[in-house]
Design a protein around this motif. Structure first.
Motif, PDB file in Angstrom:
ATOM      1  N   GLU A 104      92.561  32.739 -77.154  1.00  0.00           N
ATOM      2  CA  GLU A 104      92.264  33.111 -75.770  1.00  0.00           C
ATOM      3  C   GLU A 104      92.581  34.599 -75.569  1.00  0.00           C
ATOM      4  OE1 GLU A 104      92.309  33.679 -71.663  1.00  0.00           O
ATOM      5  OE2 GLU A 104      94.166  33.744 -72.809  1.00  0.00           O
TER       6      GLU A 104
ATOM      7  N   SER B 248      88.220  37.406 -70.705  1.00  0.00           N
ATOM      8  CA  SER B 248      88.845  36.196 -70.206  1.00  0.00           C
ATOM      9  C   SER B 248      89.241  36.427 -68.770  1.00  0.00           C
ATOM     10  CB  SER B 248      90.097  35.902 -71.024  1.00  0.00           C
ATOM     11  OG  SER B 248      91.047  35.231 -70.237  1.00  0.00           O
TER      12      SER B 248
ATOM     13  N   HIS C 126      85.927  33.639 -73.160  1.00  0.00           N
ATOM     14  CA  HIS C 126      87.381  33.651 -72.955  1.00  0.00           C
ATOM     15  C   HIS C 126      88.098  34.357 -74.100  1.00  0.00           C
ATOM     16  CE1 HIS C 126      88.128  31.325 -69.355  1.00  0.00           C
ATOM     17  NE2 HIS C 126      87.291  30.389 -69.744  1.00  0.00           N
TER      18      HIS C 126
ATOM     19  N   GLY D 252      89.162  27.749 -70.952  1.00  0.00           N
ATOM     20  CA  GLY D 252      90.102  28.736 -71.455  1.00  0.00           C
ATOM     21  C   GLY D 252      91.451  28.178 -71.841  1.00  0.00           C
TER      22      GLY D 252
END
Lengths: 404, 138
Positions: A309, A326, A350, B38
Motif C-alpha cells: 500500500e 493511495s 493504492h 487499500g
C-alpha cells in the motif's frame, strides 16, 4: 548527501537562489505600485514587471501583452473557463475537457455544469493520453471551449497538444491548455501548438509561490474574457488587483533560467529518471510503470508496487519526500482518479508512488532512493497477505473479498 | 500526516508477522478487507484448551492498519477465547492514538479478530460433531 531528499517536484519546487536574488530589491527599495504612473517608485516597479512579462512571453513564444498575471495556475484555470463561458454564452454553452485534468479544471467545469453549461469529459487511453479524434468528435455547433492539459501532474503523460490545437483551429473553437507541469520543462510554443489560452505558474519552475499567468491570445483570434474580479482594471481589464511585483519579477527570472537551461536540464532529468526507473524495476518483481513509456515529462516517474500500500510505503521511506496515489488519508478512501481513468485497478492505484525529480537532485540521491525503495517494499511484502497469496499461485482477482 | 510513536514502532518492528497452516484444526484464520479498498488483513490464532497460545498476522494497508493488526496479535496471545471476543476497536484507537481518518483500520482489526475466532469455533464445532458455543458468526 543531506537528508531528507526532495523528490516531489510536481507538487512544488524550491526557489532558485538566482530567482530570490532578483526578487529581493523589489521588497524593499523598489517597492512601488506598478500602476503608479506619477513617480519613479511606480516606474521602477512597472519596469520590473514589464521585463518579467517579456521573459515569460519569450519562453512560450507569445507577445508580452498576452500575459495576464494571476495568483497561480488554479486562478488561471478558473479565469479561462469561467471567463470564456461568461463571455461567449451567446455563442454556445458546451465545453470539452478530459477526465485526467487537474482539479482546478475539473471542479471548475463541474461548477459550470451546475450553472447549466454542458461539459464533455473525454476519456484517456491506458497511457493517459487524450485522442485528438475524440476531441474532434465531441465538438458540436455549441462548443465554445476545449480545455486539455499539456502534461499530467501525476503520471507525466504529455498530450498531443499541437494536434488538438489544430482540431480547435479547424473548428474555430477556443483552446485552453493547462500547461502548469509542462512550461519550463519541455519546449512550449503557443503559436505552433495552436493554443489560445494557457495556464501556468512560477512555483513549479523554481520561482515563488503565489504568482501565475494566463496567456490570452490577442490575434487570430482575439480572445475575450469576462473578468472574475472587478477593480482597477489591471491586466487589460481581465484581472484587477495590484500586481505582486516581487513575485512577478521572480517568475520572470525563473522563466529566463528555464529557457537558458532547459536543453541541458531536461537531458539530466531524463537520465536520472531513467536510472531511477531501471534501478527500481531491476531490484524487485511486480512493479509497473503508470503513464506513457516515452511521451512523458523528463522528470516524472510513476510506479505501482504490487501488494504494497502506497502510504505504508511512504512511511517506510520517510526521509524521502514523495507522493502516493493511495488515498488512505482522504475521507472517501478513493485512490487517484487519474490512475483510475487510465484503467489502473484500485489495488494498483493504492500501490502507486510518484517520483518528481528537480533541478537540485543528484545522482547520489537517486541511488539512495533506489536502495531505500527496494528495502521498504521487501519489508512490506514480507507482511503482505496479498504477496503471500500471489506467491502461492492464488489469483487475487478470483478471491471473494469481504469488502468493508 | 504525523503518526504516533506507537504506530511507527509497530510499523518498523511488527510483532508476530507470519502464517500458520490454515487447515490445522487448532488454527483460526480471519481475512478481512479488499485490495480495492487499500487494506487486507489476515489474522490467525493458534488455540489450546480454549486459550490463544500464539497469533500471527499479515497486512496489506497503511501504517495504521499494520500497527492495528500487529497490536491485535500481541493482545490476543495468552487470552482465553472468551476474553479475545471482548477486544474492541476503540481499545486499539486509544492505544495507538489513531486519528479519526484511521479509525477504519481499527475496525478492520476487530473484524479480523472476530473472523479468526469464528473460524476456529467453526472448526472446533465440526471436530466435536456438536455445535460450538457460538459467540460469533464469521
Amino acid at each position: 548527501m543531506k537528508l531528507p531528499i526532495y523528490l516531489d517536484s510536481h507538487s512544488t519546487t524550491p526557489c532558485d537562489p538566482r530567482v530570490v536574488e532578483t526578487m529581493l530589491p523589489y521588497f524593499t527599495e523598489k517597492f512601488g505600485n506598478a500602476a503608479s504612473r506619477n513617480h519613479s517608485f511606480g516606474w521602477e516597479a512597472e519596469e520590473g514587471v514589464e521585463v518579467a512579462r517579456k521573459q515569460i512571453a519569450h519562453l512560450i513564444h507569445a507577445d508580452p501583452k498576452e500575459i495576464i498575471f494571476t495568483s497561480g495556475a488554479t486562478e488561471s484555470d478558473n479565469l479561462a473557463l469561467q471567463g470564456v463561458v461568461e463571455m461567449y454564452r451567446e455563442k454556445g454553452n458546451h465545453i470539452i475537457t478530459s477526465s485526467t485534468e487537474h482539479r482546478a479544471v475539473i471542479d471548475t467545469a463541474k461548477y459550470l455544469e451546475k450553472k447549466g453549461v454542458k461539459v464533455t469529459f473525454l476519456p484517456v487511453d491506458k497511457t493517459g493520453m487524450v485522442s485528438p479524434d475524440d476531441v474532434r468528435n465531441a465538438i458540436t455547433d455549441k462548443t465554445i471551449l476545449i480545455s486539455i492539459m499539456m502534461a499530467n501532474n501525476e503520471i507525466g503523460t504529455i498530450n498531443p497538444v499541437a494536434a488538438i490545437g489544430k482540431v480547435a483551429k479547424e473548428k474555430s473553437v477556443l483552446f485552453h491548455c493547462d500547461a502548469t507541469q509542462g512550461v519550463g520543462k519541455i519546449p512550449v510554443n503557443v503559436q505552433e501548438m495552436g493554443i489560445d489560452l494557457m495556464s501556468f505558474t512560477a512555483h513549479k519552475i523554481y520561482g515563488p509561490k503565489g504568482v501565475g499567468a494566463l496567456y490570452v491570445r490577442r490575434k487570430a483570434p482575439r480572445v475575450r474574457l469576462e473578468a472574475m474580479m472587478y477593480g482597477g482594471g489591471h491586466e487589460r481589464g481581465m484581472r484587477s488587483g495590484t500586481l505582486a511585483v516581487p513575485l512577478i519579477v521572480g517568475f520572470g527570472k525563473a522563466c529566463e533560467l528555464c529557457e537558458q537551461e532547459m536543453a541541458t536540464e531536461s537531458i539530466r532529468m531524463a537520465k536520472m529518471r531513467d536510472r531511477l526507473q531501471e534501478g527500481i524495476m531491476k531490484g524487485m518483481d511486480e512493479v509497473y510503470l503508470n503513464g506513457h513509456p516515452t511521451e512523458r515529462l523528463p522528470h516524472n516517474l510513476n510506479i505501482s508496487f504490487a501488494y504494497v500500500e502506497g502510504e505504508a510505503l511512504l512511511m517506510g521511506v520517510k526521509e524521502i519526500a514523495l507522493s502516493s496515489g493511495s488515498a488512505c488519508t482522504s475521507a472517501t478512501l478513493e485512490p487517484s482518479y487519474v490512475l483510475r481513468a487510465l484503467g489502473v485497478g484500485s489495488d494498483l492505484a493504492h500501490s502507486s508512488i510518484r517520483f518528481g525529480l528537480g533541478r537540485f537532485n543528484t545522482d547520489e540521491e537517486v541511488e539512495y532512493t533506489i536502495d531505500r525503495m527496494i528495502k521498504a517494499v521487501n519489508h512490506l511484502r514480507e507482511m503482505s497477505p496479498l504477496y503471500e497469496m500471489a506467491k502461492e499461485g492464488v489469483d487475487l482477482k478470483s478471491v471473494q473479498w469481504a469488502a468493508h | 500526516m504525523a503518526y504516533s510513536e506507537k504506530v511507527i514502532d509497530h510499523y518498523n518492528n511488527p510483532r508476530n508477522v507470519g502464517s500458520f497452516q490454515k487447515d490445522a484444526g487448532d488454527v483460526g484464520t480471519g481475512v478481512v478487507g479488499a485490495p480495492e479498498c487499500g487494506d487486507v488483513m489476515k489474522l490467525q490464532i493458534k488455540v489450546e484448551n480454549d486459550t490463544i497460545v500464539d497469533a500471527k498476522f499479515k497486512t496489506f494497508g497503511c501504517g495504521s492498519a499494520i500497527a492495528s493488526s500487529s497490536l491485535a496479535t500481541e493482545w490476543l496471545k495468552g487470552k482465553s477465547l472468551e476474553d479475545a471476543q471482548k477486544i474492541k476497536n476503540t481499545d486499539i484507537v486509544h492505544e495507538l492514538n489513531l486519528p479519526p481518518v484511521k479509525i477504519h483500520c481499527s475496525v478492520l482489526a476487530e473484524d479480523a479478530i472476530k473472523a479468526a475466532l469464528g473460524d476456529y469455533q467453526k472448526k472446533a464445532g465440526e471436530k466435536k460433531v456438536k455445535p460450538a458455543a457460538a459467540t460469533t458468526s464469521s
